[in-house]
Design an enzyme around this catalytic site. Structure first.
Site, mmCIF file in Angstrom:
data_model
loop_
_atom_site.group_PDB
_atom_site.id
_atom_site.type_symbol
_atom_site.label_atom_id
_atom_site.label_comp_id
_atom_site.label_asym_id
_atom_site.label_seq_id
_atom_site.Cartn_x
_atom_site.Cartn_y
_atom_site.Cartn_z
ATOM 1 N N ASP A 80 67.608 45.808 -18.022
ATOM 2 C CA ASP A 80 66.728 46.966 -18.145
ATOM 3 C C ASP A 80 67.260 48.148 -17.360
ATOM 4 O O ASP A 80 68.117 48.010 -16.476
ATOM 5 C CB ASP A 80 65.318 46.622 -17.666
ATOM 6 N N GLU A 173 64.114 44.128 -13.813
ATOM 7 C CA GLU A 173 64.476 44.242 -12.400
ATOM 8 C C GLU A 173 64.011 45.568 -11.825
ATOM 9 O O GLU A 173 63.586 45.648 -10.664
ATOM 10 C CB GLU A 173 65.992 44.091 -12.244
#
Length: 407
Positions: A80, A173
Site C-alpha cells: 500500500d 502498513e
C-alpha cells in the site's frame, strides 16, 4: 529486470490504504497489485505463491540442494501507499545522469530544491526517479517489493545457492495495520527483514515505543453574563491540560532518540472538549514516565475542577523492537556484513516511528528494517535512484548468501 523497472510497473497500480476503513484490507484495490505479484512469483518458480482473503501475499523459494538445513530467512515489504498524498495516476519522471541541481516537477511546476533537500547533491551522476508533482511516487514501499522480487529472479537465473527464502507482501502498513493479520507460522521463516527504510545501506533495529492518548473534558455551561464561579469551560480546561505538558517535548523540537507528546486533534465547545495525542519515546523508562505525567495532569485537574471533569485514556500502540532483536543480534551483524560487501558503510539509525518489523518482532519473528534507497516519502517530493535500488538488491542477495548455511 532491474529493480527500478519493476518499480515503474508497480507504481502504476493504485494501492492507497484508507485510515478510516474498518475492512481488511482497508481498500480492495490493494488486491490488484497482490494478484500481479502472485503471478510474477509463480513465473519465477515459487509455486506456492498465493494471496489470502486479507490481501497478504506469501511465497517460498525452497533451499537449493545441500542447504535444506538452513533456517528460513524472510523478506517482507508492503504494497500500500500512504493516504497523505494522492496515489492514483502516478507518472514517474526519469532524470538520467542527474546534474545534482534543482528539479522542476512538470505536473505542478513545484521545485525539488537542493536548498531544502541538500542531500540531492550526493546523487549527482545517478539516474533519479521522481514524481511529476501531482502524486507521491510509491517507492514507499514498492521499491522494497521490487528489490525483493529482483533478488528472487537473480537467485534463480544465476543458480546461486541459498537456504529457504520466505517472502511476504503486506497491505495497510501505512495505516498501522500491516502486520495485524500476518500469519507468522504460515510464513515459515525463523527471522526476517522488512525492506522499508530510506537510504540503501541503512539498518534499523530500534524504534519508538508508542501510545495513543485521548483526553475528554466535561464542562458546564451557563450564560456568560452570570458565569462567575459557575461555568466550567471545557475548552479552557483542555488548553490547561495541553499547556501543562512540557513545551519543548513536541515533534518540532525533538530528534534522534528524543521522545515527544504530539497533539494530533482537538475539538470542543464550552460543555465538552476532546484532545487526541500520540506519545513516543525510544526509552522504555521515559515512555512509562510520559504516560505517568499525563495521568498526573489529569489527576490535578480533577482535584481542581471536580472528579470526572477530565478523563484520560491511554492505549499502547507498539513497542521498540530492540528488546526482541537483542537475542538475535546476528541479524544486525550479518546485515552490516552484507552492506559492507556491497561497498557501503552501514547507516544505523533509530526509527522515529513504527514499522511492521516491530510488530512482527513481538509476534515471534525478529525483524530489523533495511533501506530501499528512497527519500521524501508520503508526498510529491518523493524520489529514488536506480543505483540505490541496485545496491539495496545486492544487499538482499548478500544476506541470502550469508544465511544459506545458518542452522
Amino acid at each position: 529486470m532491474r529493480a527500478y523497472e519493476r518499480l515503474l510497473n508497480y507504481v502504476k497500480v493504485y494501492t492507497t490504504s484508507d485510515p478510516v476503513s474498518d475492512t481488511h484490507p482497508t481498500t480492495a484495490r490493494q488486491f490488484d497489485l497482490a494478484r500481479m505479484l502472485v503471478k510474477e512469483l509463480q513465473d519465477l518458480g515459487l509455486a506456492d505463491a498465493h494471496v489470502d482473503e486479507h490481501c497478504y501475499v506469501y511465497a517460498t523459494l525452497p533451499a537449493t540442494p545441500g542447504h535444506e538445513a538452513a533456517k528460513g530467512l524472510g523478506f517482507i515489504a508492503h504494497m500500500d501507499t500512504s493516504p497523505d498524498a494522492p496515489g492514483e495516476n502516478v507518472k514517474p519522471q526519469i532524470h538520467e545522469n542527474y546534474d545534482g541541481g534543482d528539479v522542476v516537477l512538470p505536473g505542478t511546476g513545484a521545485v525539488l530544491s537542493t536548498k531544502q533537500f541538500p542531500f540531492l547533491a550526493k546523487l549527482k551522476g545517478q539516474t533519479l526517479i521522481t514524481t511529476d508533482g501531482t502524486t507521491l511516487l510509491g517507492a514507499d514501499d514498492k521499491a522494497g517489493v521490487a528489490e525483493i522480487m529482483t533478488m528472487l529472479e537473480i537467485l534463480q537465473k544465476e543458480n546461486r545457492p541459498h537456504g529457504k527464502i520466505c517472502v511476504g507482501f503486506t497491505p495497510d502498513e501505512e495505516v498501522g495495520q500491516g502486520a495485524d493479520l500476518f500469519d507468522v507460522e504460515h510464513f515459515g521463516a525463523a527471522y526476517a527483514y522488512t525492506v522499508d527504510g530510506d537510504e540503501a545501506g541503512e539498518i534499523s533495529y530500534e524504534n519508538f515505543n508508542a501510545a495513543a492518548a485521548f483526553v475528554t473534558v466535561h464542562g458546564f455551561s451557563v450564560h456568560p453574563g452570570s458565569a462567575k464561579n459557575a461555568m466550567k469551560n471545557a475548552q479552557n480546561i483542555a488548553i490547561e491540560f495541553h499547556n501543562a505538558l512540557p513545551y519543548y517535548d513536541r515533534p518540532e523540537y525533538t530528534e534522534n532518540r528524543e521522545g515527544f507528546y504530539h497533539l494530533c486533534s482537538m475539538e470542543g465547545d464550552v460543555t465538552g472538549a476532546k484532545l487526541g495525542y500520540i506519545v513516543r519515546d525510544h526509552s522504555a523508562e521515559s515512555f512509562t514516565a510520559r504516560k505517568k505525567t499525563m495521568r498526573h495532569i489529569a489527576k490535578l485537574l480533577n482535584e481542581k475542577y471536580g472528579e470526572g471533569t477530565v478523563e484520560l485514556e491511554l492505549k499502547d500502540s507498539y513497542f521498540s523492537m530492540l528488546e526482541k532483536i537483542k537475542p538475535h543480534f546476528h541479524l544486525v551483524e550479518n546485515a552490516r556484513a552484507a552492506i559492507r560487501k556491497a561497498g557501503l558503510e552501514p547507516l544505523e539509525t533509530p526509527i522515529r516511528g513504527g514499522t511492521d518489523g516491530a510488530t512482527l518482532s513481538y509476534m515471534g519473528l525478529p525483524c530489523p528494517n533495511l533501506g530501499t534507497g528512497g527519500f521524501n516519502y508520503h508526498g510529491p517530493c518523493e524520489g529514488i535512484t536506480v543505483e540505490a535500488m541496485d545496491k539495496a538488491t545486492e544487499i538482499l542477495l548478500n544476506l541470502a548468501d550469508i544465511y544459506k548455511d545458518v542452522q
